[in-house]
Enzyme design. Structure first.
Site, PDB file in Angstrom:
ATOM      1  N   HIS A 138      52.803  27.378 -19.381  1.00 60.48           N
ATOM      2  CA  HIS A 138      54.098  27.921 -18.960  1.00 60.48           C
ATOM      3  C   HIS A 138      54.024  28.596 -17.599  1.00 60.48           C
ATOM      4  O   HIS A 138      55.060  28.936 -17.029  1.00 60.48           O
ATOM      5  CB  HIS A 138      54.631  28.910 -20.003  1.00 60.48           C
ATOM      6  N   THR A 168      57.740  39.732 -20.083  1.00 65.08           N
ATOM      7  CA  THR A 168      58.867  38.794 -20.001  1.00 65.08           C
ATOM      8  C   THR A 168      58.599  37.486 -20.732  1.00 65.08           C
ATOM      9  O   THR A 168      59.406  36.565 -20.663  1.00 65.08           O
ATOM     10  CB  THR A 168      59.227  38.491 -18.531  1.00 65.08           C
ATOM     11  N   VAL A 169      57.463  37.381 -21.415  1.00 70.32           N
ATOM     12  CA  VAL A 169      57.164  36.248 -22.288  1.00 70.32           C
ATOM     13  C   VAL A 169      56.811  36.811 -23.663  1.00 70.32           C
ATOM     14  O   VAL A 169      56.441  37.982 -23.784  1.00 70.32           O
ATOM     15  CB  VAL A 169      55.999  35.385 -21.756  1.00 70.32           C
ATOM     16  N   HIS A 204      54.001  38.297 -10.366  1.00 70.80           N
ATOM     17  CA  HIS A 204      53.711  39.458 -11.202  1.00 70.80           C
ATOM     18  C   HIS A 204      52.233  39.800 -11.112  1.00 70.80           C
ATOM     19  O   HIS A 204      51.378  38.959 -11.402  1.00 70.80           O
ATOM     20  CB  HIS A 204      54.077  39.173 -12.664  1.00 70.80           C
ATOM     21  N   HIS A 243      50.448  36.070 -11.794  1.00 74.51           N
ATOM     22  CA  HIS A 243      51.029  34.759 -12.096  1.00 74.51           C
ATOM     23  C   HIS A 243      52.414  34.686 -11.459  1.00 74.51           C
ATOM     24  O   HIS A 243      52.937  35.685 -10.972  1.00 74.51           O
ATOM     25  CB  HIS A 243      51.102  34.530 -13.614  1.00 74.51           C
ATOM     26  N   HIS A 269      56.621  33.140 -11.373  1.00 75.39           N
ATOM     27  CA  HIS A 269      57.802  32.636 -12.062  1.00 75.39           C
ATOM     28  C   HIS A 269      58.750  32.051 -11.015  1.00 75.39           C
ATOM     29  O   HIS A 269      58.945  32.629  -9.942  1.00 75.39           O
ATOM     30  CB  HIS A 269      58.521  33.754 -12.820  1.00 75.39           C
TER      31      HIS A 269
END
Length: 268
Positions: A99, A210-211, A144, A125, A127
């Site tokens: 993801h 947020t995951v 992030h 990571h 997004h």
């Protein structure tokens, strides 16, 4: 309630979060990326994450969920720097988590300090598009930087990007991103200081991962200045993840009356 009283109460809440241990560790997000999606799917999409796994219930019931819209109407201005950073080069690996693409430091890559509490840099990571919005504006990418304290608290720095000149940090990682696999791949020594961002003005609030499992109690710091990223770099990150995760941004969540602090050393 007058603004001064409200500010005092807000700071009191913030200090409580710094005073007690937080169970949300930096690597506590899901290891099973096939279990959820970012698509508008009532069963596996963001609105149904709590249905996928009973341990993810807070994703749809929590009152401190992230991301949020950083709107001027909810911002309290603070004339206080309130943090510092001290990063250094360290061995790192890159990994495709399905993801997203993650760079993880295996050595001591330094820390940030928020009001006396030290948070060690663990990983970063990306997004795409951005998860946080500013007055309703969504940007092209968000980085992030995940940190943890000795007591297990989590602090994340969010850096926003718009299309423009190539990003220096991603330029150095581009070959690794294009060839990344599910197993960790060594990047050698990576200097987090090359993730250049300004620290003078920033937003701060209490939110969540947020995951899934969307653990709450995360101290978020979103840098005000928006950096740039090239179309090639965005494409590389999107092409590297699994099909269906090319856009991997959770929708903004209800703030439930939370305050947002905007730190500006120039505020009188």
């Amino acid at each position: 309630m007058d603004p001064n009283t409200k500010a005092i109460l807000c700071f009191g809440l913030f200090f409580l979060y710094l005073s007690f241990p937080n169970i949300s560790l930096a690597d506590s997000d899901t290891k099973d990326e096939t279990a959820f999606t970012y698509e508008q799917n009532p069963d596996k999409g963001p609105e149904g994450w709590s249905k996928v796994n009973p341990h993810w219930k807070v994703c749809n019931t929590g009152k401190f969920q992230s991301p949020i819209d950083l709107t001027n109407q909810r911002v309290s201005l603070i004339r206080d720097q309130a943090w510092s950073r001290d990063y250094k080069p360290a061995p790192a690996v890159i990994m495709n988590r399905g993801h997203d693409i993650m760079v993880s430091w295996k050595g001591d890559a330094g820390k940030i300090t928020i009001r006396g509490t030290e948070f060690k840099l663990v990983q970063c990571h990306w997004h795409s598009p951005s998860e946080h919005t500013v007055n309703g504006t969504r940007y092209d990418m968000e980085l992030h930087m995940v940190h943890t304290s000795a007591r297990g608290q989590t602090a994340v720095i969010g850096v926003l990007y718009r299309l423009g000149k190539p990003n220096e940090f991603l330029t150095r990682l581009l070959n690794g991103i294009k060839t990344v696999e599910k197993e960790e791949k060594s990047l050698g020594i990576v200097d987090p200081r090359s993730i250049r961002f300004q620290t003078k003005k920033f937003y701060r609030y209490i939110g969540s991962l947020t995951v899934p499992p969307c653990t709450e109690g995360v101290i978020w710091t979103i840098v005000k200045k928006v950096n740039t990223i090239s179309q090639e770099q965005i494409a590389a990150l999107r092409n590297a993840v699994d099909d269906g995760y090319e856009t991997n941004s959770r929708p903004v969540q209800d703030p439930h009356g939370r305050s947002i602090w905007f730190y500006d050393p120039n505020v009188v």
